[in-house]
Write a protein that holds these residues in place. Structure first.
Motif, PDB file in Angstrom:
ATOM      1  N   LYS A  58       0.888  -1.150  -0.042  1.00 29.02           N
ATOM      2  CA  LYS A  58       0.037  -0.059  -0.072  1.00 29.02           C
ATOM      3  C   LYS A  58       0.863   1.336   0.145  1.00 29.02           C
ATOM      4  CE  LYS A  58      -3.631   0.100   2.582  1.00 29.02           C
ATOM      5  NZ  LYS A  58      -4.445  -0.173   3.702  1.00 29.02           N
ATOM      6  N   ALA A  59       0.210   2.457  -0.226  1.00 32.50           N
ATOM      7  CA  ALA A  59       1.103   3.477  -0.397  1.00 32.50           C
ATOM      8  C   ALA A  59       1.524   3.990   1.080  1.00 32.50           C
ATOM      9  CB  ALA A  59       0.048   4.785  -0.707  1.00 32.50           C
TER      10      ALA A  59
ATOM     11  N   GLY B 143      -7.829   8.942  -4.388  1.00 30.89           N
ATOM     12  CA  GLY B 143      -6.628   9.402  -5.018  1.00 30.89           C
ATOM     13  C   GLY B 143      -6.282  11.044  -4.945  1.00 30.89           C
TER      14      GLY B 143
ATOM     15  N   THR C 201      -3.233  15.173  -6.571  1.00 31.27           N
ATOM     16  CA  THR C 201      -2.725  13.887  -6.462  1.00 31.27           C
ATOM     17  C   THR C 201      -2.060  13.947  -5.050  1.00 31.27           C
ATOM     18  OG1 THR C 201      -2.205  14.000  -8.943  1.00 31.27           O
ATOM     19  CG2 THR C 201      -1.431  12.198  -7.388  1.00 31.27           C
TER      20      THR C 201
ATOM     21  N   ARG D 110       0.575   8.760  -2.956  1.00 37.30           N
ATOM     22  CA  ARG D 110      -0.017   8.113  -4.081  1.00 37.30           C
ATOM     23  C   ARG D 110       1.093   8.280  -5.145  1.00 37.30           C
ATOM     24  NH1 ARG D 110      -5.388   6.244  -4.929  1.00 37.30           N
ATOM     25  NH2 ARG D 110      -6.237   5.575  -2.811  1.00 37.30           N
TER      26      ARG D 110
ATOM     27  N   LYS E  52       4.149   5.600  -6.741  1.00 42.77           N
ATOM     28  CA  LYS E  52       3.977   5.207  -8.025  1.00 42.77           C
ATOM     29  C   LYS E  52       5.500   5.513  -8.769  1.00 42.77           C
ATOM     30  CE  LYS E  52       1.955   4.188 -12.089  1.00 42.77           C
ATOM     31  NZ  LYS E  52       1.573   2.813 -12.119  1.00 42.77           N
TER      32      LYS E  52
END
Length: 492
Positions: free
Chosen positions: A140-141, A366, A386, A390, A394
């Motif tokens: 997870k983030a 998000g 954003t 997240r 990424k």
């Protein structure tokens, strides 16, 4: 009751939304067209002079819509129909990881007709058995691990067929502010509905709800009771119980579970929506209509819920009563992640007057939602950016993959990075988020430059060349989504 069977020749034309807006703007819906990958429901066209006969599932849908108390006693034959199973199989991801049986999509398709006929017969005579779900973990983030379930291939096929049949019933019951994992609905529709509600309704307080371990806390007993409100076919109910009781396989050990539904299966999102429909949606709708003293907006995407209130008293009373409501059904609001914050057109001035600084922000699907005033006229609006975690997560994934692809040809790296950046922009390309998009593209270029420079001892890439590579391969940040007020105005 509903035991007719229909053949299919051509797709049903999706119904259009009414021209006049019925629900509030925060709950407006887009057209209920078939989402990508959904099974087709078709009408049998007989002669040009006669109207099309509705398909079997369309008759189920019409009956469910006309009588909200109807309980359907004959549904299993729609599920074990070989045509339904074939369409479900073709809708699965071809490269998905296999379950505990090791069966792949390609191998199963080598004898597809025989396999589907055998599966249909086993479903018909009650000999079908659900296999344990293979549990895997994805990061997870926030650095934690999210458990996911990988069902066996035949379980995926049957679940997908069952979901299509059950959707014909439950899509007539689900409320307008529910957006998660429903045909014809998307994350951006939920984001648009929230944005529109925050700007067009009298919202001064936002309750950001977080249900602690929702998918692992679902009560099987309550789930069956909720399903039986609409489905009286005991064979379908037993089918759902087989999936709930199949357990999980982790590190070679089978673990029996008395509650929860593993994320990853086709049936899990629908079952979660059914559970929250009865636990939260209907209750929140009634609370808003009977107990609220001001405007209230609700937006739910699966277990991500945001509720906006005009008055703080309403928000505090709603939170207290919701705690009690959730407890009755085995759920619990996370005490730290569930927050009530001042948010709206007066939040900036009120907090400055009290010396409390800028208004707090909240995250949803998000995006970080921020109270701001426009530079041009000083009017209140909502900025969506954003979520930093997240974005960084990424970038970390891209960094790892670039290391693995370090020695592949530059054009291959460029094509892959172009697809990644394009997909990121396609989702996060909302108005006022261009700086975050530009930052993401620049950071991807920086990581690519670092990877290329490590290909050899004398492989240092100059930034002039790097800028040319970025201009050639990395798409420029653009706004892909219109302002929500403009899009929602067209919809309603």
């Amino acid at each position: 009751m509903m035991d007719e069977r229909g053949k299919s020749d051509r797709p049903v034309v999706p119904e259009k939304s009414p021209n006049k807006a019925g629900p509030p703007a925060a709950e407006a819906m887009e057209g209920r067209g078939l989402a990508k990958g959904n099974l087709l429901e078709q009408n049998a066209s007989r002669t040009p002079s006669r109207s099309d006969a509705p398909s079997a599932l369309e008759r189920v849908r019409q009956a469910a819509k006309e009588d909200k108390q109807m309980r359907f006693t004959a549904l299993l034959h729609h599920i074990y129909d070989p045509e339904m199973l074939r369409t479900a199989y073709l809708g699965l991801k071809r490269e998905a990881a296999p379950g505990v049986d090791g069966e792949t999509w390609q191998h199963y398709g080598e004898a597809l007709e025989d396999n589907l006929q055998d599966l249909s017969h086993r479903l018909k005579r009650g000999a079908y058995r659900a296999k344990p779900v293979r549990r895997v973990y994805i990061p997870k983030a926030d650095g934690r691990q999210r458990p996911l379930g990988v069902p066996a291939l035949e379980d995926k096929i049957v679940q997908r067929a069952a979901v299509e049949v059950m959707n014909a019933i439950y899509e007539t019951d689900f409320l307008g502010f529910s957006y998660g994992f429903r045909p014809g609905r998307s994350q951006h529709q939920a984001l648009d509905a929230l944005y529109t509600g925050l700007l067009t309704k009298k919202v001064n307080w936002v309750l950001d709800l977080d249900i602690r371990g929702f998918f692992d806390a679902i009560s099987h007993t309550w789930m069956v009771k909720f399903i039986e409100h609409r489905i009286a076919d005991r064979r379908v109910v037993r089918l759902i119980q087989k999936w709930l009781n199949a357990g999980v396989l982790e590190d070679g050990k089978r673990i029996r579970v008395g509650e929860g539904t593993p994320q990853g299966g086709s049936a899990s999102p629908l079952l979660a929506n059914v559970y929250l429909h009865y636990v939260f949606d209907l209750w929140a709708q009634a609370w808003r209509q009977k107990q609220a003293h001001g405007d209230v907006i609700v937006v739910r995407f699966a277990d991500d819920i945001v509720v906006g209130f005009q008055s703080k008293a309403d928000a505090e009373r709603f939170r207290a009563e919701l705690d009690e409501r959730m407890g009755k059904f085995g759920l619990e609001l996370h005490p730290e992640k569930t927050r009530l914050l001042e948010f709206g057109p007066f939040a900036i001035d009120n907090r400055q007057r009290r010396g409390e600084g800028k208004p707090e922000t909240f995250n949803f699907l998000g995006f970080t939602h921020i109270c701001v005033k426009k530079r041009s006229n000083g009017m209140y609006t909502v900025m969506r950016q954003t979520i930093r975690k997240r974005l960084q997560a990424k970038l970390n994934t891209i960094k790892t993959e670039l290391t693995r692809r370090m020695h592949t040809p530059i054009p291959e790296q460029g094509k892959w990075l172009a697809a990644v950046v394009r997909g990121h922009i396609r989702y996060y390309g909302v108005p006022m988020n261009q700086p975050a998009l530009a930052l993401f593209r620049f950071q991807v270029g920086r990581l690519w430059h670092r990877a290329l420079s490590r290909r050899g001892q004398n492989g240092r890439v100059t930034w002039d060349r790097m800028r040319r590579l970025m201009a050639c391969w990395l798409p420029l940040p653009v706004v892909c989504h219109p302002y929500p007020l403009r899009r929602m105005g067209v919809i309603t």
